[in-house]
Design an enzyme around this catalytic site. Structure first.
Site, PDB file in Angstrom:
ATOM      1  N   HIS A  19       4.935   5.893  11.433  1.00 57.42           N
ATOM      2  CA  HIS A  19       4.469   5.751  10.049  1.00 57.42           C
ATOM      3  C   HIS A  19       3.502   6.922   9.797  1.00 57.42           C
ATOM      4  CE1 HIS A  19       3.335   4.124   6.293  1.00 57.42           C
ATOM      5  NE2 HIS A  19       3.044   2.874   6.628  1.00 57.42           N
TER       6      HIS A  19
ATOM      7  N   LYS B 185      25.550  -3.469  -1.312  1.00 59.08           N
ATOM      8  CA  LYS B 185      27.027  -3.431  -1.402  1.00 59.08           C
ATOM      9  C   LYS B 185      27.619  -2.689  -0.210  1.00 59.08           C
ATOM     10  CE  LYS B 185      26.349  -2.667  -6.314  1.00 59.08           C
ATOM     11  NZ  LYS B 185      26.406  -1.539  -7.252  1.00 59.08           N
TER      12      LYS B 185
ATOM     13  N   ARG C  19       0.798  -1.229   0.000  1.00 58.02           N
ATOM     14  CA  ARG C  19       0.000   0.000   0.000  1.00 58.02           C
ATOM     15  C   ARG C  19       0.831   1.279   0.000  1.00 58.02           C
ATOM     16  NH1 ARG C  19      -2.719  -3.979   1.605  1.00 58.02           N
ATOM     17  NH2 ARG C  19      -0.747  -4.436   2.599  1.00 58.02           N
ATOM     18  N   THR C  20       1.811   1.353   0.891  1.00 59.11           N
ATOM     19  CA  THR C  20       2.494   2.640   1.060  1.00 59.11           C
ATOM     20  C   THR C  20       3.258   3.007  -0.207  1.00 59.11           C
ATOM     21  OG1 THR C  20       2.697   2.070   3.386  1.00 59.11           O
ATOM     22  CG2 THR C  20       3.970   3.953   2.621  1.00 59.11           C
TER      23      THR C  20
ATOM     24  N   ARG D 124      11.191   3.871   3.439  1.00 56.68           N
ATOM     25  CA  ARG D 124      10.819   2.855   4.449  1.00 56.68           C
ATOM     26  C   ARG D 124      12.070   2.066   4.791  1.00 56.68           C
ATOM     27  NH1 ARG D 124       5.729  -1.122   4.413  1.00 56.68           N
ATOM     28  NH2 ARG D 124       4.834   0.847   5.089  1.00 56.68           N
TER      29      ARG D 124
END
Ligand code: CP
Length: 305
Positions: free
Chosen positions: A129, A80, A51-52, A101
């Site tokens: 959030h 890396k 969703r986000t 995120r």
């Protein structure tokens, strides 16, 4: 330049402005279809999302802008060993705004310290959030018509649930909101949050284990998933994962105008039979996510004047 890392980065007036803008966008989509023409949003997702990430990308596209980014740490140079500071300095050369995120609490804040573009915290570990909070507030506003004078029950994993932490912080700033915290003892709201939000400000809250005893009081029931990815011990997760399962029987004592929210994804905590109940608002909530994020992008880019 503004960032959105924590819901407390926004004043109540700014939140109300973003929600009003989102509601206007919903009613007049064509009017906003070129507002972000020539702008680019980067979605930097070091942790899974449906969703986000997709709602941020859809939001930018609906505003006439473009999107770029990665959907896992493994598909970026983080694999890396690149630091988040170097990554954001790089992305600042390519994009006008970024949503990040990350599984580590504080990673988007660190990124914002090295960024020359606005940063949105799209979920950092078990911490915050805030764009989900705008989504939740918009859903509540559209469903109940107000953000004050409400009794809201949070149920499930209140320890690791970042959407819960952010929504509690935001709702505590509105008048006469009663908080009912429903969880097993192991998954209670962290002490630091209770101290900062409830105790210091004398905001009343109740902690209970049983959903049944509080159901008749609630105007909003905010269900959550037990956050498997935050547990150190699989046995604890298995023991706690089905602590609460909302079904039609449990809703028999609930108000007729209860609003059931869930940030999703759902696992077992809401029976699919509840989906057809008029009180189920969690897919309406998904829809609100895109419009809340359109308004947020406009706000952070200064395009809402
Ligand atoms: N609500 C939410 O954050 O969902 P995703 O994990 O799918 O982005």
């Amino acid at each position: 330049m503004k960032h959105l890392i924590d819901p407390m980065d926004m004043t109540v007036e700014e939140i109300d402005h973003i929600l009003a803008l989102a509601i206007d966008i919903m009613a007049n989509r064509e009017k906003y279809s070129e507002v972000c023409k020539g702008k680019k949003l980067a979605t930097l997702f070091y942790e899974p999302s449906t969703r986000t990430r997709l709602s941020f990308e859809a939001a930018m596209m609906e505003l006439g802008g473009n999107v770029l980014g990665f959907s896992s740490a493994n598909s970026s140079s983080a694999a890396k060993g690149e630091s988040i500071a170097d990554t954001i300095r790089t992305v600042s050369c390519y994009a006008d705004i970024a949503a990040i995120r990350h599984p580590k609490e504080g990673a988007p804040l660190l990124a914002s310290m090295h960024s020359s573009i606005p940063i949105i915290n799209a979920g950092d570990g078990g911490h915050n959030h805030p764009s989900q909070t705008l989504t939740d507030l918009l859903t509540i506003k559209r469903t109940k018509g107000r953000l004050d004078n409400l009794t809201i029950g949070f149920c499930g994993d209140l320890k690791f649930g970042r959407t819960v932490h952010s929504l509690i912080k935001a709702m505590a700033r509105y008048e006469n909101v009663n908080f009912v915290l429903i969880s097993p003892p192991e998954l209670q709201v962290p002490e630091y949050l209770k101290e900062d939000v409830f105790i210091k400000k004398n905001i009343p809250y109740t902690e209970v284990v049983s959903m049944d005893e509080v159901m008749p009081q609630l105007d909003i029931l905010y269900m959550t998933r037990v956050q498997k990815e935050r547990f150190f011990n699989e046995a604890d997760y298995i023991r706690l994962k089905d602590s609460y399962i909302l079904d039609l029987e449990k809703l028999e004592t609930a108000k007729n105008d209860l609003a059931i929210l869930h940030p999703l994804p759902r696992v077992n905590e809401i029976s699919v039979k509840v989906d057809d109940d008029p009180r189920a608002c969690y897919f309406k909530q998904v829809e609100c996510g895109k419009f809340a994020r359109m308004a947020l992008i406009m706000n952070l880019l200064g395009l809402d004047k």
